[in-house]
Design an enzyme around this catalytic site. Structure first.
Site, PDB file in Angstrom:
ATOM      1  N   LEU A 156       0.856  -1.178   0.000  1.00 27.31           N
ATOM      2  CA  LEU A 156       0.000   0.000   0.000  1.00 27.31           C
ATOM      3  C   LEU A 156       0.894   1.229   0.000  1.00 27.31           C
ATOM      4  O   LEU A 156       1.990   1.215   0.575  1.00 27.31           O
ATOM      5  CB  LEU A 156      -0.903   0.024   1.244  1.00 27.31           C
ATOM      6  CG  LEU A 156      -1.972  -1.070   1.363  1.00 27.31           C
ATOM      7  CD1 LEU A 156      -2.660  -0.979   2.721  1.00 27.31           C
ATOM      8  CD2 LEU A 156      -2.988  -0.983   0.241  1.00 27.31           C
ATOM      9  N   ASP A 157       0.431   2.295  -0.637  1.00 26.28           N
ATOM     10  CA  ASP A 157       1.182   3.543  -0.620  1.00 26.28           C
ATOM     11  C   ASP A 157       1.414   4.000   0.819  1.00 26.28           C
ATOM     12  O   ASP A 157       0.637   3.668   1.727  1.00 26.28           O
ATOM     13  CB  ASP A 157       0.420   4.644  -1.364  1.00 26.28           C
ATOM     14  CG  ASP A 157       0.286   4.355  -2.852  1.00 26.28           C
ATOM     15  OD1 ASP A 157       1.068   3.543  -3.373  1.00 26.28           O
ATOM     16  OD2 ASP A 157      -0.610   4.950  -3.489  1.00 26.28           O
ATOM     17  N   LYS A 158       2.444   4.795   1.010  1.00 26.84           N
ATOM     18  CA  LYS A 158       2.810   5.258   2.358  1.00 26.84           C
ATOM     19  C   LYS A 158       1.623   5.869   3.094  1.00 26.84           C
ATOM     20  O   LYS A 158       1.415   5.595   4.280  1.00 26.84           O
ATOM     21  CB  LYS A 158       3.949   6.277   2.247  1.00 26.84           C
ATOM     22  CG  LYS A 158       4.405   6.828   3.595  1.00 26.84           C
ATOM     23  CD  LYS A 158       5.569   7.787   3.428  1.00 26.84           C
ATOM     24  CE  LYS A 158       6.025   8.311   4.798  1.00 26.84           C
ATOM     25  NZ  LYS A 158       7.181   9.248   4.669  1.00 26.84           N
ATOM     26  N   THR A 180      -1.629   5.485   2.462  1.00 29.06           N
ATOM     27  CA  THR A 180      -2.862   4.697   2.390  1.00 29.06           C
ATOM     28  C   THR A 180      -2.919   3.761   3.587  1.00 29.06           C
ATOM     29  O   THR A 180      -1.911   3.161   3.961  1.00 29.06           O
ATOM     30  CB  THR A 180      -2.921   3.888   1.082  1.00 29.06           C
ATOM     31  OG1 THR A 180      -2.916   4.795  -0.030  1.00 29.06           O
ATOM     32  CG2 THR A 180      -4.180   3.033   1.009  1.00 29.06           C
TER      33      THR A 180
END
Length: 305
Positions: free
Chosen positions: A141-143, A145
């Site tokens: 997951l993105d930082k 998110t």
């Protein structure tokens, strides 16, 4: 469902009907679809026993045979330094673990000096329980998110889940808040995504990019913005963020893609994770409660998404 019992470093399975007449080779290569190199390692290091003896990998199993596979506590030491963070566990057994990732934390180290990532926190969590595992992330997951993210506790589970991810057999559902009112209440964004040559971290819709498919459904409107449920058929970097920005509805808080800075991060949460257990074959569904303080998402029950 394949029933098993943990016995120290070994997993014991009493040969079920579905394995009768199959060889250990069949199970590794065709049933679990373990990569050739890893299969060879288990064979050469005698990590499979049948009825207490070294397995003959080409001998058909008989109903009731005791199969032992050495899965636990016998892997090389992890190169990931442990880092303490009180991360929420959504599901855990001997083979897999699902965390509820907080915001502002990378999934894995991007630099050698990185320590405060979810992968480091996962390693600390397992070591604190006395588990000698080399934990492996299955997706990311993105930082900024939050939400459900899957890890494997040993190499066989990791290999099986990697293959499932590649075959799009792991379903991930997200909740996003996008700017404006959506014209279509339900739809699919099917646009390829590639790197932005003018920015080191941005992605963009590009005819030369990789295929990317985002399905979405409108949930509700609040203060002129739309709550949207999304589920992915592909897993490209920044996929949901790029796709909604491309159609003129960037995520609220996502300043990288044109969103208004109403929150400290983009309004994106991985609410639900669905997968087939790599060993037992049972269906696992994990729901991730919202963890933002102050809250970003209002009036939503994740268990209904």
């Amino acid at each position: 469902m394949v029933k098993h019992t943990r016995k120290g470093q070994w997993m014991e399975i009493i040969t079920p009907v579905k394995w009768q007449g199959k060889t250990i080779e069949d199970i590794f290569r065709n049933g679990w679809e373990v990569p050739r190199k890893l299969t060879h390692l288990f064979r050469m290091e005698h990590k499979v026993l049948v009825n207490g003896n070294r397995a003959n990998w080409n001998l058909p199993l008989v109903l009731g045979d005791k199969v032992l596979v050495k899965l636990f506590g016998d892997e090389e030491n992890s190169s990931v330094p442990p880092f303490f963070y009180d991360v929420q566990v959504l599901f855990e057994d001997d083979h897999v673990i699902v965390f509820n990732k907080p915001g502002f934390m990378n999934t894995h180290p991007n630099e050698e000096t990185d320590r405060n990532t979810l992968l480091n926190a996962a390693q600390f969590y397992l070591e604190s329980k006395g588990e000698n595992s080399k934990v492996q992330q299955i997706h990311r997951l993105d930082k900024d998110t939050t939400g459900a993210i899957l890890f494997a506790k040993h190499s066989i589970a990791g290999a099986i889940l990697d293959r499932m991810l590649e075959k799009r057999q792991i379903k991930r559902t997200y909740l996003a808040i996008v700017q404006g009112r959506l014209e279509l209440k339900k739809g699919t964004i099917h646009e390829p995504i590639g790197r932005d040559r003018h920015h080191p971290t941005r992605r963009r819709v590009s005819p030369t990019g990789q295929e990317a498919v985002t399905n979405y459904q409108f949930i509700k409107e609040e203060k002129g913005n739309s709550y949207v449920k999304c589920w992915l058929e592909t897993g490209r970097t920044h996929q949901i963020r790029v796709h909604f920005s491309h159609i003129g509805h960037p995520l609220v808080g996502d300043i990288l893609y044109g969103g208004k800075p109403l929150y400290k991060r983009q309004a994106l949460h991985a609410t639900k994770l669905e997968f087939t257990h790599p060993i037992t074959g049972e269906e696992i569904i994990c729901y991730a409660p919202f963890i933002d303080q102050p809250p970003i998402f209002n009036g939503i029950d994740v268990y209904t998404l």
